[in-house]
Design a protein around this motif. Sequence first.
Motif, PDB file in Angstrom:
ATOM      1  N   ASP A 121       0.575  -1.043  -0.048  1.00 39.13           N
ATOM      2  CA  ASP A 121       0.059   0.083   0.000  1.00 39.13           C
ATOM      3  C   ASP A 121       0.880   1.345   0.023  1.00 39.13           C
ATOM      4  O   ASP A 121       2.046   1.303   0.207  1.00 39.13           O
ATOM      5  CB  ASP A 121      -0.741   0.101   1.248  1.00 39.13           C
ATOM      6  N   GLU A 122       0.137   2.150  -0.376  1.00 32.29           N
ATOM      7  CA  GLU A 122       0.863   3.554  -0.226  1.00 32.29           C
ATOM      8  C   GLU A 122      -0.111   4.734   0.593  1.00 32.29           C
ATOM      9  O   GLU A 122      -1.275   4.738   0.238  1.00 32.29           O
ATOM     10  CB  GLU A 122       1.194   4.358  -1.553  1.00 32.29           C
ATOM     11  N   ILE A 123       0.503   5.283   1.597  1.00 31.36           N
ATOM     12  CA  ILE A 123      -0.173   6.190   2.379  1.00 31.36           C
ATOM     13  C   ILE A 123       0.376   7.565   2.413  1.00 31.36           C
ATOM     14  O   ILE A 123       1.619   7.608   2.652  1.00 31.36           O
ATOM     15  CB  ILE A 123      -0.375   5.596   3.871  1.00 31.36           C
ATOM     16  N   GLN A 127      -4.775   6.644  -0.510  1.00 31.16           N
ATOM     17  CA  GLN A 127      -4.054   5.411  -0.438  1.00 31.16           C
ATOM     18  C   GLN A 127      -4.165   4.632  -1.713  1.00 31.16           C
ATOM     19  O   GLN A 127      -5.193   4.833  -2.132  1.00 31.16           O
ATOM     20  CB  GLN A 127      -5.026   4.687   0.684  1.00 31.16           C
ATOM     21  N   GLN A 128      -3.207   4.018  -1.996  1.00 33.95           N
ATOM     22  CA  GLN A 128      -3.102   3.163  -3.003  1.00 33.95           C
ATOM     23  C   GLN A 128      -2.661   1.815  -2.721  1.00 33.95           C
ATOM     24  O   GLN A 128      -2.072   1.638  -1.844  1.00 33.95           O
ATOM     25  CB  GLN A 128      -2.237   3.687  -4.045  1.00 33.95           C
ATOM     26  N   THR A 129      -3.302   0.899  -3.557  1.00 34.67           N
ATOM     27  CA  THR A 129      -2.518  -0.438  -3.604  1.00 34.67           C
ATOM     28  C   THR A 129      -2.162  -1.155  -4.650  1.00 34.67           C
ATOM     29  O   THR A 129      -2.811  -0.494  -5.875  1.00 34.67           O
ATOM     30  CB  THR A 129      -3.757  -1.420  -2.877  1.00 34.67           C
ATOM     31  N   VAL A 141      -0.161  -3.576 -11.028  1.00 38.60           N
ATOM     32  CA  VAL A 141      -1.601  -2.936 -11.179  1.00 38.60           C
ATOM     33  C   VAL A 141      -1.732  -2.323 -10.113  1.00 38.60           C
ATOM     34  O   VAL A 141      -1.721  -2.614  -9.068  1.00 38.60           O
ATOM     35  CB  VAL A 141      -2.813  -3.764 -11.605  1.00 38.60           C
ATOM     36  N   GLU A 142      -1.997  -0.939 -10.097  1.00 40.12           N
ATOM     37  CA  GLU A 142      -2.278   0.177  -9.270  1.00 40.12           C
ATOM     38  C   GLU A 142      -3.429   0.465  -8.995  1.00 40.12           C
ATOM     39  O   GLU A 142      -4.270   1.094  -9.745  1.00 40.12           O
ATOM     40  CB  GLU A 142      -1.136   1.339  -9.253  1.00 40.12           C
ATOM     41  N   PHE A 143      -4.059   0.413  -7.946  1.00 39.59           N
ATOM     42  CA  PHE A 143      -5.470   0.999  -7.440  1.00 39.59           C
ATOM     43  C   PHE A 143      -5.612   2.045  -6.899  1.00 39.59           C
ATOM     44  O   PHE A 143      -4.830   2.195  -5.764  1.00 39.59           O
ATOM     45  CB  PHE A 143      -6.176  -0.203  -6.762  1.00 39.59           C
ATOM     46  N   ARG A 144      -5.886   3.213  -7.394  1.00 32.31           N
ATOM     47  CA  ARG A 144      -5.526   4.643  -7.166  1.00 32.31           C
ATOM     48  C   ARG A 144      -6.692   5.514  -6.520  1.00 32.31           C
ATOM     49  O   ARG A 144      -6.445   6.829  -6.277  1.00 32.31           O
ATOM     50  CB  ARG A 144      -4.819   5.200  -8.080  1.00 32.31           C
ATOM     51  N   VAL A 145      -7.729   4.832  -6.223  1.00 30.93           N
ATOM     52  CA  VAL A 145      -8.806   5.801  -6.262  1.00 30.93           C
ATOM     53  C   VAL A 145      -9.354   6.215  -4.704  1.00 30.93           C
ATOM     54  O   VAL A 145      -9.966   7.071  -4.429  1.00 30.93           O
ATOM     55  CB  VAL A 145     -10.139   5.231  -6.891  1.00 30.93           C
TER      56      VAL A 145
HETATM   57 MG    MG Z   1       1.151   5.296  -6.020  1.00 24.44          MG
END
Ligand code: MG
Length: 678
Positions: free
Chosen positions: A50-52, A314-316, A482-486
């Motif tokens: 994840d990215e926070i 937040q992205q995963t 694949v990055e889920f960015r929403v």
């Molecule tokens: Mg990102």
Amino acid sequence: MGVLTEGKALRWEETTAETRQYVKNHGVLQFISNYLKNKDRIDEKLIWGDEIEYIMVKVNKERKVAQLLLASDVLLKKLTEKEIQYEKGNLPDMKQPSGSWKPEYGKFMIESTPYRPYGSDIIDLLKVEDNMRNRRLEAREFLTDDVYLMCLSCYPMMGSLWSDFVTPTPEKKNLGPISNSYYISDEVINPHIRFGTLTYNIRIRRGSKVCILVPLYMDLKTNPLIGLAIQSVNLNALQNGSTIEYRKSEDNSDCPIENLKVTVVNQVHGKPLTVTIDDSHCNQSPTFCNQFIKNKQPSIYMDAMAFGMGCGCQQTTYQLKTITEARFLYDQLVAICPIFLSLTASTPILKSLLADTDARWNVVSASVDDRIPSEKSRILKSRYDSVSLFISNCVAAEKFSDIDIDVDQTTYDIVSNVGVDHQLARHIGHLFIRDPLVIFSDFEEVDDNSHTDHFENIQSTNWQTVRFKPPPNQNSEIGWRVEFRVMELQLSDFANAAFAIFSTLMVRAILAYRLNFYMPISKIDENLKIAHKRDSILNDKFNFVFDPTRPIEDENVDIHSVYRPMTINEVINGTDKNLTENNIQPFIGIANIIYKYLDEYGTSLSLEERKKLNTYIEFISLRASGKLQTPAHYIRTFVQSHPKYEFDSVVSEEIGFDLLEHLRSIQTEKIKPSELCI
Ligand code: MG
Ligand code: ADP
Ligand code: MG
């Protein structure tokens, strides 16, 4: 926020059409070389992370003031140093850091990911919440007690006219050479040259400041013009209540604020404000502007990239086994994005005003829209927008991609010639309709067969709801991702972890059962618009696929027969079984798909572990059902029930301070409001 390169970043006027074309040509060659090298690779493990994003807020409890602290570059340096020392084996306890830290757009922002990505074991999901908490604590070690590290999708007082919302106080508060904003100093921008150049180049390329207009929430006493106010240059000359005719300049045919009068807005919490109309932003796309302005929708006007790119999320990101699997997952997530925007909505305040929307996405989209007016009939969306095309190599992907997209034909032809199939060639051709925005002076020194800098230049500034990520370079150990960015940020580590875990289980179920969420892109775009609406989670219906087990290979399907309107509750928790009696096929609900997946694939979990995982899923279920509130709803209610609130949509400095203090106590788990937490 993507790649950062050292060197001199060229300002827009220092680049030429040839330089830009050079970068694009070589970007395509780099994609091809990377594609050919990696197209058959197999990466067995579903690695993910994840990215926070956090913002730094400095508070003065005595003065009741909260301000964004412009110091994340200093914090980042300390955290990065810790990572370096760990890698060198110099840390006394040799304990692996919890997070890996990255710069973000704002000089008050910092991003973290888990130090190493998570593995494919389901049990790894139980590490997420602790890891998120430890990351925050890791950064806290370098902060004094009066500095809060907060997860907020948007800092509520950003750009406020009635508070000094950043510290240290900028030398030049507004109209700086980079953003030229009425509201925000250039000093809020991360000092790395890439960010300022990106901001400047977008403004110069489009020929005007960016124009962000969001519907203003109209409360009992809201002045409909307050969102358009810019600080008056000549306050003394104007008396409260006086008006001046606004003359529209002649070359701005679609000026959004046509025929408005300039009016002195009533005193706002003791400070007089003047509405002055700026017409330099008149090349907004008609689709975006008209709905607000032609209908005279009172709006909140924002004029700088920092309003958008200063938002957090937040992205995963998932590494898939093969490129085909990555393309399949990408397509399914595209359809699901609007649901997650609505579920996670946490942006009810913009520029210290209550907005009539709950989510950040459109704000970010308009904040980096670099199109010139003449491009808008051809290029229908901003660089930061929803996905316009499914990318799997199958009939369904092509069929359900039902909106017009612009494709760079040369790019399409070149990649097709090396064997890239139609949908993927269109995807790359679509990315390459954009110009490179930041070119470094040493741009000609990149080797196309071992580097991807020019490809990444275009790729990393196409900010879509889902991103298809090739391996970072030709020889990387990292595979197709694949990055889920929403998703918007949540108020607690638990809630952020719950969404990361829920999405990851959903991804696993999609892959395990080959779930089919293909529906027309045009309908997904409509859903994304709906997801912004205030309390869309409670009040709105989204068109969504009701039978994800339908075979993808069914080529004769009517694309409009696969979806029907559903509430978020139905999408997550399933539709009423009684529907069958009326010949309507029930939808099982994503949460129930996840439970089924866990029953089948999670047999190695102990009872305790399974119970813990269930808690996260239950949390999302309760959110979807409306039994728990979105952060947006909770924050809005807090403001509206604050004793100092004057029913004018204004979030004053004092209300803002109390709000941040309150949200801080939620983040540090001192309080667990029953409206938000289980
Ligand atoms: Mg990102
Ligand atoms: P960006 O900002 O471009 O999205 P980051 O480097 O900030 O990229 O984040 C990458 C994310 O991808 C992290 O959450 C990381 O854990 C995750 N990830 C997924 N698969 C991999 C992989 N194979 N190697 C490294 N990171 C991965
Ligand atoms: Mg990142």
